[in-house]
Design a protein around this motif. Structure first.
Motif: not given
Length: 192
Positions: A1-6, A20-26, A11-13, A71-72
């Motif tokens: 499966m190829t990833l879409r632009q969004d 170690d930092n988590w990114t949350t929903g907002t 993933l870049e975000d 997190r990535i």
């Protein structure tokens, strides 16, 4: 499966944060439900990891507990680096250097001298008379034959090529083919 632009954008975000930092929903894409489904898909491919309930509890602030956090992974960072390789053009190898010395057949020398006279008289404006003059001035006869050797510069070689190409179109291609056989494989004739 190829990833879409969004998906690449999410993933870049995620990659923009410390390991170690988590990114949350907002923070992702402005729409929490869309971002959550994207991160869930990325996690399914091993590109990021989703926080479990215990981690979500530790990420709670005074305002509220986040619905999700991601997190990535190292694999996600590798995927981003690989994508960069795919979008950059492949490095092109250096073209081989031109010949340091070429031989010109006797009949081609006659043609070159005739063309030089015409170019100097102004009847062949597309021919660089100065370059052709310098090339012919530096030529040396090969003992026992009518051939001449020369060590042309790029502009001189381009002019010789142009003249012999014209000769091949109008009369005889032998001199042109003789020149072309002497050029290294992959060498591109400079523009005259």
């Amino acid at each position: 499966m190829t990833l879409r632009q969004d998906e690449w954008a999410v993933l870049e975000d995620l990659a923009g944060h410390d390991v170690d930092n988590w990114t949350t929903g907002t923070q992702l894409l402005g729409k929490q439900s869309r971002a959550k489904s994207i991160t869930r898909g990325l996690a399914g491919h091993g590109l990021c990891e989703l926080a479990d309930d215990d981690i979500l509890d530790t990420l709670a602030t005074d305002s509220a507990r986040p619905n999700w956090a991601a997190r990535i992974t190292q694999f996600g960072r590798t995927a981003l680096a690989f994508r960069t390789l795919q979008t950059k053009p492949e490095p092109q190898p250096e073209p081989p250097p031109g010949p340091t010395r070429i031989q010109v057949r006797g009949t081609s020398m006659d043609t070159l001298q005739t063309v030089l006279a015409a170019a100097e008289a102004g009847t062949l404006p597309g021919i660089d008379a100065a370059a052709l003059h310098n090339a012919l001035a530096g030529s040396r006869p090969v003992p026992g034959s009518r051939r001449h050797t020369m060590s042309p510069t790029d502009s001189e070689l381009a002019t010789i090529h142009a003249v012999l190409h014209l000769e091949s179109l109008a009369r005889d291609a032998t001199g042109y083919h003789h020149l072309m056989r002497q050029l290294p494989f992959g060498f591109t004739i400079p523009k005259a």
